[in-house]
Design an enzyme around this catalytic site. Structure first.
Site, PDB file in Angstrom:
ATOM      1  CD  GLU A   1      -2.961  -1.128   2.165  1.00  0.00           C
ATOM      2  OE1 GLU A   1      -2.639  -0.543   3.465  1.00  0.00           O
ATOM      3  OE2 GLU A   1      -3.968  -1.764   2.005  1.00  0.00           O
TER       4      GLU A   1
ATOM      5  CD  GLU B   1      -3.763  -6.251   2.250  1.00  0.00           C
ATOM      6  OE1 GLU B   1      -4.608  -5.576   3.053  1.00  0.00           O
ATOM      7  OE2 GLU B   1      -2.527  -6.178   2.401  1.00  0.00           O
TER       8      GLU B   1
HETATM    9  C1  BG6 Z   1      -4.605  -3.407   4.771  1.00  0.00           C
HETATM   10  C2  BG6 Z   1      -3.236  -3.745   5.440  1.00  0.00           C
HETATM   11  O1  BG6 Z   1      -4.648  -1.940   4.639  1.00  0.00           O
HETATM   12  O2  BG6 Z   1      -5.719  -3.781   5.711  1.00  0.00           O
HETATM   13  C3  BG6 Z   1      -3.065  -4.780   6.363  1.00  0.00           C
HETATM   14  O3  BG6 Z   1      -2.365  -3.902   4.241  1.00  0.00           O
HETATM   15  C4  BG6 Z   1      -4.324  -4.803   7.194  1.00  0.00           C
HETATM   16  O4  BG6 Z   1      -1.773  -4.828   7.054  1.00  0.00           O
HETATM   17  C5  BG6 Z   1      -5.555  -4.679   6.557  1.00  0.00           C
HETATM   18  O5  BG6 Z   1      -4.247  -5.759   8.363  1.00  0.00           O
HETATM   19  C6  BG6 Z   1      -6.878  -4.745   7.509  1.00  0.00           C
HETATM   20  O6  BG6 Z   1      -6.468  -3.829   8.251  1.00  0.00           O
HETATM   21  P1  BG6 Z   1      -6.773  -3.693   9.916  1.00  0.00           P
HETATM   22  O7  BG6 Z   1      -6.424  -2.567  10.538  1.00  0.00           O
HETATM   23  O8  BG6 Z   1      -8.319  -4.082  10.059  1.00  0.00           O
HETATM   24  O9  BG6 Z   1      -5.964  -4.898  10.224  1.00  0.00           O
END
Ligand code: BG6
Length: 467
Positions: free
Chosen positions: A170, A362
């Site tokens: 990101e 993701e």
């Molecule tokens: C993404 C990141 O933005 O979101 C991850 O690359 C992150 O590292 C994921 O865990 C989910 O966000 P969070 O804050 O709920 O863990």
């Protein structure tokens, strides 16, 4: 059948959110060790015992069990990151830490044993703390050299076994959260946007170096960029809101454009002007930036609504990026918008703008969950997660039918881990439940949730059976 037969189904994790073992085998500290409450919490002098990331979910000691679970689901790819601070504990050493390298040898070999392709993120919100403190992270050009040394070391070691790489997680988050994205210790409110653009330039040059090194080492390697990609929607069809949407979208496109073309986009000058930035671009930078990526990967959690005057509207919740409340989509436990069609939209948009193969790096839903007994087994009945992924996979399939080339889909996160934004254990994304609680208690035992068998069937049928 819409999904190509070699489609890469899998999931993604990050070292700092799952490994734990924070000082073990010579590992150094990183910015994550002094962010016990995540991006919105205070930065501490020293690691605090209540920082859940210090043990996280103990992947460092349980990687075999975890990879076996991923293999049981039929994973074809596992995206994970290397902790830079395991390889170069301070960041400026002449020699890498052999024990750190040996750990990832074992992880890679374990994946390959099951026929799982490793997809490695070189830096996922993690940099040696010494570099953050001494150089203010990527604010200094000097950190490009340290990153290059690190990348050369890990690529030399693993390139014969690892075909897929991502340079930074990101990367566009550097503008929003400079500590997380670029290891910059200067507090955000004291770091004007012009400085963030300069740091982002250093990071973009570093990213292009990684691509160059990968190509030189092995031309068959596939290397991609990775951006947080909430597609922007205008709040109304008023022309001002439409233009607000365009300029907001450009904040994401800016990063992908440089990775795909080796140049800054036409609107960069306007952005820099608006923030009073006069970028210091050195002569050799243009040459390095010509090393463009093979594919574009991105995280997709939800779309983001913007308006010319946002004060008139209610804000929605969000992790690192927040938008206005969208009245047309449902909301999760955490009040995040759920918008599967937005995934089809962003896939079409990125394909149309950048003409590169895409990878959904993701996608997932965080929820507060409890173990329950079902048919004599402890599990989590996470039907909402099944619905979430089913609808997003269907949207991705529609995009493929639209003609978009998509290489793979790695869910966040196949096994529960500590959250990035708030450093909490309570927000769970996995198909596997980890018995670890917010107060740090728990056996660390793993349990298959209901979604485990569902995703297993999806992969076994190459996406055909999603019922
Ligand atoms: C993404 C990141 O933005 O979101 C991850 O690359 C992150 O590292 C994921 O865990 C989910 O966000 P969070 O804050 O709920 O863990």
């Amino acid at each position: 059948m819409s999904f190509p037969k070699d489609f890469l189904w899998g999931g993604a994790l990050a070292a700092n959110q799952c490994e734990g073992a924070y000082l073990e085998d010579g590992k150094g500290l990183s910015q994550q060790d002094v962010m016990p409450k995540g991006v919105r919490g205070p930065v501490t002098e020293e690691p605090e015992p209540d920082n859940l990331k210090l043990i996280a979910t103990d992947f460092y000691h349980r990687y075999q069990e975890d990879i076996a679970l991923l293999a049981k689901m039929g994973f074809r790819v596992f995206r994970f990151s290397i902790a830079w601070s395991r390889i170069y504990p301070r960041g400026d050493e002449k020699k890498p830490n052999e024990k750190g390298l040996a750990f990832y040898d074992k992880v890679i070999d374990e994946c390959l044993r099951y026929g799982i392709q490793p997809l490695i993120t070189l830096s996922h919100y993690e940099m040696p703390l010494y570099l953050c403190r001494t150089y203010d992270g990527f604010r200094s050009r000097k950190v490009i050299d340290f990153y290059v040394t690190y990348v050369r070391t890990v690529m030399e070691r693993y390139h014969d076994r690892v075909k897929y790489w991502l340079t930074f997680n990101e990367i566009n988050v550097t503008l929003i959260s400079p500590l997380l994205g670029a290891g910059i210790m200067t507090p955000k409110d004291k770091l004007p946007m012009k400085e963030r653009f300069q740091a982002a330039h250093h990071q973009l040059v570093a990213s292009a170096w990684a691509t160059k090194i990968a190509r030189e080492m092995d031309p068959s390697v596939k290397i991609g960029c990775m951006a947080a990609s909430a597609p922007r929607y205008p709040m109304t069809c008023g022309p001002e809101d439409m233009m607000a949407m365009v300029t907001s979208q450009q904040e994401l496109d800016y990063f992908i454009h440089v990775h795909c073309t080796g140049t800054y986009p036409y609107y960069a000058k306007r952005m820099w002007r608006e923030h009073g930035a006069e970028l210091k671009i050195e002569e050799g930078d243009w040459e390095i930036l010509k090393n463009t990526v093979d594919f574009v990967s991105f995280s997709y959690y939800s779309s983001k609504v913007v308006a010319a005057d946002e004060s008139k509207y209610e804000m929605a919740n969000g992790n690192i990026m927040r938008g206005l409340k969208n009245p047309y989509v449902p909301y999760s436990d955490y009040n995040y918008p759920i918008d599967p069609e937005g995934l089809r939209y962003i896939l079409n948009y990125l394909c149309d703008h950048f003409h590169k193969p895409l990878f959904v790096a993701e996608n997932g839903i965080g929820a507060r969950e409890k173990l329950v007994e079902n048919n004599g087994k402890m599990t989590v009945m996470d039907d909402y997660r099944i619905d979430f992924h089913r609808e997003h996979i269907a949207a991705m399939e529609r995009a493929i039918e639209d003609g978009v080339e998509v290489w793979g889909y790695t869910t966040w996160a196949p096994i529960d881990c500590v959250s990035a934004a708030s450093a909490e254990m309570e927000k769970r994304y996995g198909f596997v439940y980890v018995d670890r609680n917010q107060d740090g208690s728990g056996s660390l035992e793993r349990y298959e949730k209901k979604s485990f068998a569902w995703y297993q069937r999806v992969i076994a049928t190459n996406g055909a059976e999603r019922g």
